[in-house]
Design an enzyme around this catalytic site. Sequence first.
Site, PDB file in Angstrom:
ATOM      1  CB  SER A   6      58.808 -15.220 -36.198  1.00 13.00           C
ATOM      2  OG  SER A   6      59.870 -16.289 -36.830  1.00 13.00           O
ATOM      3  CG  LEU A   7      60.635 -10.324 -40.095  1.00  9.67           C
ATOM      4  CD1 LEU A   7      61.483  -9.868 -40.102  1.00  9.67           C
ATOM      5  CD2 LEU A   7      59.512 -11.216 -42.065  1.00  9.67           C
TER       6      LEU A   7
END
Length: 333
Positions: A109-110
């Site tokens: 993800s991030l």
Amino acid sequence: MDLRLPEGERNMINEFKIAFLFSGQGSQIRCMGQKLFDHHPVFRTSMEHSHAIVQQQLNRNLIDELYHSGTAVFDDILVTHPAIVAVELAMYELMKELDITCDYVLGNSLGEFAAGVVAGIWTADNALEMAIEQAKSISRSNDTGVMLSIICAKDKISKALLDRHGLFLATDNFDGHFTVSGSSLHLDSFLSGLDQQRIQYVQLPVKYPFHSPLIEMGCKTFDYSLAHLGAFPDPGPCFISGLKGEGLSSMPQSYFSDIARGYIDFPKAVNYMEQMDGPFLYIDLGPSGTLATFVKYNLPLSSASKSIPIMTPYKREVEQLDKLARILNLIPD
């Protein structure tokens, strides 16, 4: 503490391939990396550089928010988004200072923002500035919601049940452990059902429904910011996509927006790596060591690979760095 390996011992790591791991939203905690900030000048310098960017673009004090704000809930995306990326970039700088390089990098993800820096896709400043832009886009969209980490229950939670409560399967982490994301409108009813079935869950400190269709408006706004960067270079063989669970030959312009809205299959990525020329030493450079745990539970029984976190909720990052140095020294040549 000087943890750099003597010149003659650096080749000992060659029996294992090194993989850096970077985690995303939900892994943040107050005071993450504080012992490193206090004791390692390279980590501190990187954090202070990131602090200056955050202060210029958001008029927020990143250092105060992280290290001088007590135990308040840490879920303001305008701080947590850049804070996660800043801490991971500082960890990467520390690895370079210690002469620890990776053969592969995997972001979740991030965490793919920092992974992109390691792979040479963009600069550290680009990664942090774009994390800020993504946070702005999502916060403006008002796509608020909830994310829940659920343990040992996937076979008990049907898609129909999730649909009925406005929730979506967001990530698979390891067998029986997954994340759901979506609307908070019927959350109390859903949690009551989990309690009745004695299903364990943790509500993550995230106010937006990442990895669900409900985040789409914020992602579309962020797409415009990404378009101004121009085409990304090919990611190269070291970059393993957390979104696709495999290596990429090219990177779409929308990639760093897609990682916020797309479903994440972490076991697929670990399985992909385990089919390559390991064994691996997976070094978790994320804020709380979650990916080291995820890797541990995804490794086949026959695998000789290992995983190690550096930062943990117990603030033992200095000791973990020492442990990492000892592990690297113990790998036979």
